[in-house]
Design a protein around this motif. Sequence first.
Motif, short mmCIF file in Angstrom:
data_model
loop_
_atom_site.label_atom_id
_atom_site.label_comp_id
_atom_site.label_asym_id
_atom_site.label_seq_id
_atom_site.Cartn_x
_atom_site.Cartn_y
_atom_site.Cartn_z
N TYR A 80 40.70 0.97 -59.19
CA TYR A 80 39.35 1.54 -59.24
C TYR A 80 39.36 2.85 -58.47
O TYR A 80 39.97 2.93 -57.40
CB TYR A 80 38.34 0.57 -58.61
N GLU B 23 28.58 -0.31 -54.99
CA GLU B 23 28.38 1.14 -55.15
C GLU B 23 26.90 1.46 -55.36
O GLU B 23 26.37 2.42 -54.80
CB GLU B 23 29.19 1.67 -56.35
N PHE C 151 37.25 5.39 -56.32
CA PHE C 151 36.03 5.42 -55.50
C PHE C 151 35.64 6.85 -55.14
O PHE C 151 36.52 7.68 -54.86
CB PHE C 151 36.26 4.65 -54.18
N ALA D 22 35.44 -1.57 -51.29
CA ALA D 22 34.23 -0.79 -51.61
C ALA D 22 33.26 -0.75 -50.43
O ALA D 22 32.55 0.25 -50.22
CB ALA D 22 33.54 -1.37 -52.84
N LYS D 23 33.26 -1.82 -49.65
CA LYS D 23 32.32 -1.90 -48.51
C LYS D 23 32.67 -0.91 -47.40
O LYS D 23 31.82 -0.57 -46.59
CB LYS D 23 32.32 -3.33 -47.93
N PHE E 228 35.14 -5.39 -62.42
CA PHE E 228 34.56 -4.34 -61.57
C PHE E 228 33.15 -4.69 -61.12
O PHE E 228 32.49 -3.89 -60.45
CB PHE E 228 34.50 -3.01 -62.33
N GLU F 122 31.56 -6.70 -58.94
CA GLU F 122 31.18 -6.67 -57.51
C GLU F 122 31.27 -5.26 -56.94
O GLU F 122 30.40 -4.83 -56.18
CB GLU F 122 32.07 -7.62 -56.70
N VAL F 123 32.33 -4.54 -57.30
CA VAL F 123 32.51 -3.17 -56.82
C VAL F 123 31.32 -2.31 -57.25
O VAL F 123 30.74 -1.56 -56.44
CB VAL F 123 33.82 -2.56 -57.36
N GLU F 124 30.95 -2.42 -58.51
CA GLU F 124 29.85 -1.60 -59.02
C GLU F 124 28.52 -1.96 -58.37
O GLU F 124 27.68 -1.09 -58.09
CB GLU F 124 29.78 -1.72 -60.55
N LEU G 241 39.19 -5.41 -54.14
CA LEU G 241 38.59 -4.09 -54.38
C LEU G 241 37.13 -4.06 -53.92
O LEU G 241 36.66 -3.03 -53.41
CB LEU G 241 38.70 -3.71 -55.86
N ALA G 242 36.44 -5.19 -54.04
CA ALA G 242 35.04 -5.25 -53.57
C ALA G 242 34.99 -5.15 -52.04
O ALA G 242 34.10 -4.49 -51.49
CB ALA G 242 34.38 -6.54 -54.06
#
Length: 264
Positions: free
Chosen positions: A113, A260, A115, A28-29, A253, A255-257, A24-25
């Motif tokens: 997640y 973001e 986005f 996110a990129k 979450f 790394e994702v956050e 998920l990370a």
Amino acid sequence: MIYLKTDDEIELLRKANLLVAATLAEIAKIVRPGVTTREIDTLAEQFIRDNGAVPTFKGFPNPYGPEFPGAVCTSVNDVVVHGIPDDTPLKEGDLVSVDCGTKIDGFCGDSCYTFCVGEVREEVKQLLRVTKESLYKGIEQAVPGHRIGDIGSAVQQHVEAYGYGVVREMTGHGIGREMHEEPYVPNYGRRGNGKALKNGMCIAIEPMITMGSREIFLLEDRWSIATQDKLPAAHFEHTIAIHHGKPDILSSFEEVEKIEQQQH
């Protein structure tokens, strides 16, 4: 049958779930206007396989139609869950919920997640914030001696206070060697109702929350579930173990956050 997990099994589940978090990370990129959900899916599958795991969603059987074709579910805007990746570019202001599952060393990971694509409306940001808060409120209830209904009640009360809808037909679930095990974990319910929670239980808690009505329908692809009123929906999911008397979140979450925050 509810299978209680040993400490060693919980660590294997953690490994699978941290791989989902890392996937998920990576996603996110690249989430931005112009990217297609198929590009998200391709990236996810490559990353999962490069890390020695298999994507559990790929080829998942469907009682109503074809097997699931993607490695991840990509649900855009009014699609609540099970959106099929395709070549439609994401637009500024869209939402995309990416639900991801892995299997490694015989155990499964599962997390979702939602986005934002570029800048989204303030009311949509609130839907995401409240849905994510409701996930953690549900997790707080996952302690030995409580019941499944305590989790659902905490989620439901939090989101309904904002006038949002709680999807009834889709629920969280037990998880282990199989992606979906008993018990089912609804996002609504009454305190003190349902199966008792015990140490060693591993469950995926996943609020699926609509901005308007909770009524949903199945799209023609026989997978995607959308809101009837076409208003957006949000979906956040963690896999947890009830371990040493408290909830232990196996996915993440963080790394994702972080990504973001860097993007905004």
